[in-house]
Design a protein around this motif. Structure first.
Motif, mmCIF file in Angstrom:
data_model
loop_
_atom_site.group_PDB
_atom_site.id
_atom_site.type_symbol
_atom_site.label_atom_id
_atom_site.label_comp_id
_atom_site.label_asym_id
_atom_site.label_seq_id
_atom_site.Cartn_x
_atom_site.Cartn_y
_atom_site.Cartn_z
ATOM 1 N N PHE A 343 45.319 -67.744 -128.013
ATOM 2 C CA PHE A 343 44.482 -68.851 -128.480
ATOM 3 C C PHE A 343 43.029 -68.400 -128.594
ATOM 4 N N ILE A 344 42.555 -67.689 -127.572
ATOM 5 C CA ILE A 344 41.149 -67.273 -127.572
ATOM 6 C C ILE A 344 40.873 -66.357 -128.745
ATOM 7 N N GLN A 345 41.813 -65.438 -128.977
ATOM 8 C CA GLN A 345 41.548 -64.449 -130.014
ATOM 9 C C GLN A 345 41.607 -65.064 -131.400
ATOM 10 N N ARG A 346 42.578 -65.957 -131.603
ATOM 11 C CA ARG A 346 42.773 -66.397 -132.983
ATOM 12 C C ARG A 346 42.021 -67.653 -133.338
ATOM 13 N N LYS A 347 42.068 -68.647 -132.434
ATOM 14 C CA LYS A 347 41.635 -69.952 -132.911
ATOM 15 C C LYS A 347 40.364 -70.473 -132.277
ATOM 16 N N SER A 348 39.975 -69.931 -131.163
ATOM 17 C CA SER A 348 38.944 -70.659 -130.419
ATOM 18 C C SER A 348 37.552 -70.204 -130.810
ATOM 19 N N HIS A 349 36.630 -71.154 -130.873
ATOM 20 C CA HIS A 349 35.227 -70.791 -131.069
ATOM 21 C C HIS A 349 34.392 -71.143 -129.861
ATOM 22 N N SER A 350 34.810 -72.206 -129.194
ATOM 23 C CA SER A 350 33.940 -72.721 -128.133
ATOM 24 C C SER A 350 34.223 -72.098 -126.777
ATOM 25 N N LEU A 402 44.966 -85.769 -123.058
ATOM 26 C CA LEU A 402 44.053 -85.081 -123.950
ATOM 27 C C LEU A 402 43.213 -86.070 -124.744
ATOM 28 N N GLN A 403 43.833 -87.182 -125.120
ATOM 29 C CA GLN A 403 43.080 -88.184 -125.869
ATOM 30 C C GLN A 403 41.942 -88.730 -125.039
ATOM 31 N N ARG A 404 42.211 -88.878 -123.752
ATOM 32 C CA ARG A 404 41.194 -89.526 -122.905
ATOM 33 C C ARG A 404 40.233 -88.551 -122.275
ATOM 34 N N TYR A 405 40.447 -87.266 -122.488
ATOM 35 C CA TYR A 405 39.622 -86.276 -121.818
ATOM 36 C C TYR A 405 38.197 -86.358 -122.338
ATOM 37 N N PRO A 406 37.197 -86.347 -121.461
ATOM 38 C CA PRO A 406 35.819 -86.501 -121.937
ATOM 39 C C PRO A 406 35.309 -85.225 -122.589
ATOM 40 N N GLN A 407 34.740 -85.341 -123.764
ATOM 41 C CA GLN A 407 34.108 -84.229 -124.472
ATOM 42 C C GLN A 407 35.042 -83.046 -124.616
ATOM 43 N N CYS A 408 36.223 -83.332 -125.108
ATOM 44 C CA CYS A 408 37.177 -82.240 -125.298
ATOM 45 C C CYS A 408 36.799 -81.487 -126.572
ATOM 46 N N PRO A 409 36.706 -80.161 -126.547
ATOM 47 C CA PRO A 409 36.366 -79.436 -127.775
ATOM 48 C C PRO A 409 37.465 -79.589 -128.811
ATOM 49 N N THR A 410 37.060 -79.657 -130.085
ATOM 50 C CA THR A 410 38.040 -79.964 -131.133
ATOM 51 C C THR A 410 39.055 -78.857 -131.294
ATOM 52 N N ASP A 411 38.638 -77.588 -131.084
ATOM 53 C CA ASP A 411 39.635 -76.539 -131.287
ATOM 54 C C ASP A 411 40.731 -76.608 -130.225
ATOM 55 N N VAL A 412 40.393 -77.061 -129.030
ATOM 56 C CA VAL A 412 41.422 -77.222 -127.999
ATOM 57 C C VAL A 412 42.399 -78.324 -128.398
ATOM 58 N N LYS A 413 41.837 -79.410 -128.926
ATOM 59 C CA LYS A 413 42.714 -80.515 -129.356
ATOM 60 C C LYS A 413 43.629 -80.060 -130.480
ATOM 61 N N GLN A 414 43.044 -79.314 -131.436
ATOM 62 C CA GLN A 414 43.849 -78.838 -132.558
ATOM 63 C C GLN A 414 44.959 -77.940 -132.068
ATOM 64 N N TRP A 415 44.630 -77.097 -131.110
ATOM 65 C CA TRP A 415 45.634 -76.190 -130.582
ATOM 66 C C TRP A 415 46.777 -76.959 -129.931
ATOM 67 N N ALA A 416 46.416 -78.029 -129.206
ATOM 68 C CA ALA A 416 47.459 -78.801 -128.541
ATOM 69 C C ALA A 416 48.362 -79.481 -129.548
ATOM 70 N N LEU A 417 47.756 -79.943 -130.654
ATOM 71 C CA LEU A 417 48.554 -80.700 -131.609
ATOM 72 C C LEU A 417 49.375 -79.819 -132.517
ATOM 73 N N SER A 418 49.004 -78.548 -132.620
ATOM 74 C CA SER A 418 49.731 -77.698 -133.572
ATOM 75 C C SER A 418 51.112 -77.391 -133.033
ATOM 76 N N ALA A 419 52.050 -77.333 -133.937
ATOM 77 C CA ALA A 419 53.434 -77.102 -133.509
ATOM 78 C C ALA A 419 53.666 -75.649 -133.145
ATOM 79 N N PHE A 420 53.001 -74.755 -133.844
ATOM 80 C CA PHE A 420 53.166 -73.334 -133.576
ATOM 81 C C PHE A 420 51.952 -72.850 -132.827
ATOM 82 N N ALA A 421 52.160 -72.339 -131.670
ATOM 83 C CA ALA A 421 51.030 -71.995 -130.795
ATOM 84 C C ALA A 421 50.133 -70.949 -131.412
#
Lengths: 421, 475
Positions: A343-350, A402-421
Motif C-alpha cells: 500500500f505504501i509503495q503503490r497508493k499512499s501519499h500521506s 472507517l466512516q466515523r474515523y476522525p480525519q481519515c486520509p482519503t487514500d486510506v479510505k480508498q484502499w479500504a474500499l478497493s476490492a483488490f488490495a
C-alpha cells in the motif's frame, strides 16, 4: 387548603427516584410477579405441601436470564412464611452455585444456615452422606417422631452439576426420595438443558418436575409491564406530581426496545432513563428512553476503533484485505506488513514509510486490545512475527468504523474500499 | 473557581478546583465526557446499579476520574488493581480492610473462598449498616477473567448476594463482549470514555506542562511539531507526554545558543525533526532507556550511534559462528532441492525448469523459516566457508552456543541426539550486517543476493540466472 405543606419539586423528584431505584436496582419484590400466575400457584402449592403436610419434593425452575426466577421464588417464600404453620417449622437453606463452588464448602454452609455448628463441633465424618444424615437427624424434634421440614434453594443449579461426582445433588435428592425428613429441593437455573448435565443416578432421583418461565408477552402486555414498573404507587405524598409522572407518554418509544430486552425483570434501559430525571427534567420523556436504548445498543468494538492511530487502522485494513483474499485463513505479522508495504509503495501519499519495529509495536497494541488474537493461544516456539493470528472484527464493522474515523486520509479510505488490495 | 455538579436534583456538589488537578477540571468541563451520566448512575445516597463497566483506551482518564470523584465526595470505596491480585484472597482482603478496617480482614481464613468473603461481608455490614453506597473499584478488570471462573459473575451481582448497597465498578481497556461468561451473567451498565481529539483536547492537555522559562505559545508549537511526527503512530497520552518532556531541551537548544528566535519556527523545526525521527526508532521502541537518550543529547558533538538493545552491530560472534549463522539462514529459506545447484562445485546439466515451485514463492518469505537437519547445515557450511575446516568439536559446540543465544532455535525434542533439527531465528538485516563484518568473498555476497532475489519474488529470465549461478561456481 391543606394543612400539610406540599413537598417541593426537588423533594418529589428525589422521592420518586428513590422508589424507582429501589424497584429497578435493588430488586425489591413486587406484591405479585407479573404474568407468572400459574407458575406462582404451582410453586406455592408444592411448598405448602412440604411445609404443612410433610411431603418431600424436588423441582427445577428454568428460564433465561432476567425472566424472574429469583423474584418468583422470593414472592412465593414470602407468602409461605406468612402461613402460621410454616412460620414455626420451616427451615430455609439458600445455596448459590457461584459461591459454594465445592461440596465441602456447601456442606459447611448448610451446617451454618441450619445453626448446627455447635452440634457438629469437631466431628469427623467419613462421607458426605453421613454428614448430611447427621444434620438432618439433629433437626428431629424432641420425641424423634417427626422432623422439621427443610427447604433447600440451589441458585445456579447447573454449577452444582459440575462438582466432583455431583455428591451434593445426589445426597439431597436421595433424601428427598427416601421420606425420612420432609425436604424440598428447589433448583434455579438458566440452562434449558440442565437435565443433560445430571448423572444417571442423580437424574433418576429427581422428580422431573420443571417450571418454565418463558416470557411470551404480546406488545400490549409488554407496555403494561413497563408502565407498571415505572409508575409511582398510589400512596405517593404528592398526588399531582405522581399523576403527571404516570401519564407521561412514552409508549411510542417502547416498540424498538421490546425487541431486545434481555429479560423483562432486568431493565437496564429503564434504569438509565430514570437516572436522567432531575429537577430541570422532572418527567420521563420518550427521548430519554430512546437515548438509553441507543447507549445500550452501541457497538463497543466500533467505538474502540475510533481511538486507534492511523498506522493501527492501516494494519486493520491490511488484515481485512488478507481475510477477503484468503477467505478467513489465519495470517501472521509478516503477511500484514507485506500488505502494508504494498500500500505504501503503490497508493499512499500521506503515510510515509515506517520502520518494521514501529509497525510491530502498533501490531502489539492491537494484540493487547484483543482485536487480533493468536490462533493457538499458549507459548509457542514460533517467532513473534510468524505466529498465526485471526482478526476479531467483521468486514462490516471495519467499514463502519472507517466512516466515523476522525480525519481519515482519503487514500486510506480508498484502499479500504478497493476490492483488490 | 467552583464547578457545580447537579446530583439527583437536590444536592449540588460544589467541587473546589484548587484541590483537584487541572486534568480533572478539564475532564469535568469538557463536553466529551458523559460524566453526568456516570454521576447520576452511581448515586451515593440512594440505591445505585449493582455493577458498572467503564471502558476506553489507555490514558483516557478512567481511573483518574473515578478515583477523584470518590476522593472529593469522600465516598466509602475500595480501590483494587487486579494485576496485584494473584489470588482472589488478596482481593477479598483489600476490600474488607478498606470498608471495615483491618480487623475485619484478619477474620478471613487462610485461603478464603468467595463463600467466606460473602459471609464475612454480610456479617460486617449488618454490624455497621451503610448510610451511603459503598463502591468497589476494580482497575484492569481484564485480569479477572483469568482468576476463578465464578469470581466475575459473583462480583457483578454482589449487591444481591450480600444484600447491601454496594456497587462494583470495573475499569478496563477491553470491550465487555470479551468478558461475558458462557452462560451469561448480570449485565452491568456500560460507559465509554472517549479518546482525545488531536486539535482541541490533546494539544491542550500536553501544553499544560510547559516549562516556566518559555512562553506557552512556543511550547504549543513544539507540541504541534511533535504530534506531526508521532500522532499517526501513537495516541497514548502518557507516551506522548514522556516524549515531549524528553525532547524539549533539544528543541530549545538553538534558542539557548542564540541561533534562532522564538518566532523562527521553521529553523526550530529543521533542528528537531530528524531528532524526533531518531527518537521514534529508539526511545519510542524502548531500545534505549530515557537516561541514555538524555545523556546522548547532552554530549552530542559528533553524531555517535546509540548502543541500542537489539543492535546487531555489537553482538560479537566468533569467526566460524558467523558462517554457521549465514549457512543456517540459507538452509532455512532456500528449499532443499536448490542446494545442489547453488553449492556444488561441479554442476551437472542446467535444466530449463523453474527452480521455484509456485507455492514456494510466497511461502519462503512470509511463513517463516523452515527446519533443517544438522547434516544439511554442515554441508552448506563447508561450501560457504572459504578455507578448509575440520569437523571438530569446537565447530559443533558453536552451534549449541548459537542455540543458547537464540539466534538458532532447536526444533523437536531435546533428547533427539541422532539428527537434531534447527531453524534460523534471525532476519535478513542481521545476516547482512554480519556478512559485512566478515571479510566475505564475492561468492558469498552473490549467494545472499540470490536469496534476496528469491524473496522478492522476482525471477528474471531463468537462463541468465542459471548462467550466473554456474559462473559463480567456476570462480
Amino acid at each position: 387548603m391543606s394543612k400539610r405543606r406540599s413537598l417541593t419539586e426537588a423533594q418529589c423528584v428525589s422521592l420518586a427516584q428513590k422508589l424507582l431505584r429501589e424497584r429497578l436496582c435493588h430488586q425489591k419484590l413486587p406484591d405479585r410477579p407479573l404474568a407468572l400466575d400459574s407458575q406462582y400457584k404451582h410453586l406455592l402449592e408444592l411448598l405448602r405441601r412440604t411445609a404443612v403436610h410433610g411431603e418431600s419434593n424436588s423441582v427445577l425452575i428454568v428460564g433465561p436470564r432476567g425472566s424472574g426466577k429469583t423474584m418468583l421464588l422470593g414472592c412465593v417464600l414470602r407468602e409461605l412464611m406468612s402461613l402460621k404453620e410454616a412460620q414455626k417449622n420451616v427451615l430455609l437453606v439458600e445455596l448459590n452455585g457461584l459461591l459454594q463452588t465445592d461440596d465441602k464448602i456447601a456442606l459447611k454452609e448448610i451446617t451454618r444456615q441450619l445453626h448446627l455448628e455447635n452440634v457438629v463441633g469437631d466431628k469427623v465424618f467419613g462421607s458426605f452422606a453421613e454428614n448430611l444424615a447427621f444434620l438432618l437427624e439433629a433437626l428431629k424434634k424432641g420425641d424423634k417422631s417427626s422432623s422439621r421440614p427443610v427447604v433447600f434453594v440451589l441458585d445456579e443449579f447447573d454449577l452444582f452439576a459440575h462438582h466432583k461426582n455431583q455428591t451434593l445433588l445426589y445426597n439431597l435428592l436421595d433424601v428427598s426420595q427416601s421420606a425420612q425428613t420432609p425436604v424440598a429441593v428447589l433448583g434455579l437455573t438458566c440452562r434449558l438443558d440442565v437435565l443433560e448435565l445430571l448423572e444417571k443416578r442423580v437424574k433418576s432421583r429427581f422428580s422431573h418436575r420443571q417450571i418454565h418461565l418463558f416470557s411470551s408477552l404480546s406488545f400490549a402486555q409488554y407496555v403494561d409491564a413497563v408502565r407498571s414498573q415505572l409508575s409511582l404507587p398510589p400512596d405517593f405524598p404528592d398526588p399531582k406530581f405522581s399523576d403527571a409522572w404516570n401519564h407521561s407518554s412514552y409508549t411510542q418509544s417502547l416498540f424498538p426496545l421490546s425487541a431486545f430486552t434481555a429479560g423483562i425483570f432486568k431493565p437496564i434501559h429503564l434504569f438509565l432513563s430514570v437516572s436522567r430525571v432531575s429537577v430541570s427534567h422532572s418527567t420521563l420523556h420518550e427521548a430519554d428512553l430512546l437515548e438509553a436504548s441507543r447507549l445500550i445498543s452501541a457497538d463497543s468494538k466500533a467505538i474502540i476503533l475510533h481511538g486507534l492511530s492511523i498506522l493501527e487502522l492501516c494494519l486493520i485494513i491490511a488484515m481485512k484485505h488478507l481475510n477477503d483474499t484468503y477467505d478467513g485463513e489465519p495470517f501472521n505479522f509478516q503477511m500484514v506488513h507485506n500488505e502494508f508495504k504494498k500500500f505504501i509503495q503503490r497508493k499512499s501519499h500521506s503515510i510515509h514509510k515506517f520502520e518494521k519495529p514501529v509497525v510491530m509495536k502498533a501490531f502489539e497494541h492491537l494484540l493487547q486490545l484483543e482485536l487480533v488474537r493468536p490462533v493457538d493461544s499458549g507459548v509457542c516456539k514460533v517467532q513473534r512475527e510468524y505466529q498465526l493470528m485471526r482478526l476479531m472484527l467483521e468486514h462490516g464493522q471495519v467499514m463502519e468504523a472507517l466512516q466515523r474515523y476522525p480525519q481519515c486520509p482519503t487514500d486510506v479510505k480508498q484502499w479500504a474500499l478497493s476490492a483488490f488490495a | 473557581m467552583k464547578i457545580h455538579l447537579c446530583l439527583t436534583g437536590i444536592k449540588t456538589i460544589i467541587l473546589d478546583c484548587n484541590n483537584i488537578s487541572q486534568y480533572s477540571v478539564f475532564l469535568i468541563n469538557s463536553a466529551l465526557m458523559n460524566r453526568r451520566d456516570i454521576m447520576s448512575a452511581v448515586n451515593p445516597d440512594q440505591y445505585s446499579y449493582p455493577s458498572v463497566f467503564i471502558y476506553g483506551h489507555r490514558a483516557t482518564g478512567k481511573s483518574h476520574v473515578v478515583l477523584s470523584i470518590m476522593k472529593d465526595l469522600e465516598l466509602p470505596h475500595a480501590s483494587v488493581d487486579c494485576v496485584e491480585c494473584v489470588s482472589s484472597g488478596l482481593l477479598f482482603h483489600q476490600v474488607l480492610s478498606a470498608f471495615f478496617g483491618p480487623d475485619a480482614a484478619a477474620l478471613l481464613p487462610r485461603c478464603p473462598s468467595l463463600s467466606d468473603f460473602v459471609r464475612l461481608y454480610k456479617q460486617m455490614s449488618s454490624n455497621s449498616p451503610a448510610t451511603q453506597t459503598r463502591y468497589i473499584i476494580l482497575d484492569r478488570a481484564e485480569r479477572m477473567r483469568d482468576m476463578d471462573f465464578s469470581l466475575l459473575p459473583a462480583l457483578l451481582r454482589l449487591q444481591e448476594l450480600v444484600n447491601d448497597n454496594v456497587t462494583v465498578i470495573l475499569l478496563s481497556e477491553i470491550v465487555w463482549e470479551k468478558f461475558r461468561p458462557n452462560t451469561g451473567c448480570f449485565e452491568p451498565l456500560l460507559f465509554h470514555f472517549p479518546d482525545y481529539s488531536k486539535g482541541k483536547s490533546l494539544v491542550q492537555i500536553l501544553s499544560w506542562d510547559h516549562h516556566p522559562s518559555y512562553t506557552p505559545e512556543l511550547y504549543a508549537s513544539y507540541i504541534n511539531i511533535l504530534l506531526g511526527v508521532f500522532f499517526s503512530v501513537c495516541r497514548d497520552l502518557r507516551e506522548l507526554r514522556h516524549l515531549a518532556v524528553l525532547n524539549f531541551s533539544k528543541f530549545c537548544e538553538p534558542l539557548e545558543k542564540g541561533e534562532a528566535k522564538e518566532s523562527d519556527i521553521h529553523k526550530l523545526w529543521k533542528n528537531i525533526e530528524p531528532h524526533l525521527q531518531r527518537a521514534m526508532q529508539t526511545v519510542y521502541l524502548r531500545e534505549v532507556s530515557s537516561v541514555q537518550w538524555e545523556q546522548q543529547q547532552m554530549d552530542e558533538k559528533e553524531a555517535t550511534t546509540l548502543r541500542v538493545l537489539s543492535a546487531h552491530a555489537h553482538i560479537e560472534l566468533p569467526y566460524y559462528s558467523k558462517f554457521l549463522l549465514i549457512a543456517a539462514y540459507l538452509a532455512s529459506f532456500n528449499p532443499a532441492r536448490t542446494d545442489r545447484r547453488f553449492f556444488l562445485k561441479s554442476h551437472g546439466k542446467i535444466r530449463k525448469t523453474n527452480f521455484l515451485k509456485k507455492h514456494e514463492k510466497t511461502s519462503n518469505h512470509l511463513l517463516g523459516p523452515k527446519p533443517f537437519p544438522l547434516d544439511r547445515l554442515m554441508a552448506i557450511f563447508y561450501s560457504v566457508v572459504d578455507s578448509r575446516v575440520a569437523p571438530t568439536a569446537s565447530i559443533f559446540s558453536q552451534i549449541s552456543s548459537l542455540v543458547t543465544l537464540q539466534l538458532l532455535s532447536q526444533v523437536g525434542h531435546d533428547d533427539q541426539l541422532d539428527s537434531p533439527k534447527y531453524k534460523c531465528s534471525v532476519s535478513l538485516d542481521f545476516i547482512l550486517a554480519i556478512s559485512r563484518c566478515v571479510c566475505v568473498c564475492v561468492r558469498l555476497l552473490d549467494l545472499l543476493a540470490l536469496s534476496l532475489v528469491i524473496q522478492s519474488q522476482v525471477v528474471r529470465q531463468e537462463r541468465s540466472l542459471f548462467t550466473a549461478v554456474s559462473n559463480l561456481h567456476l570462480l
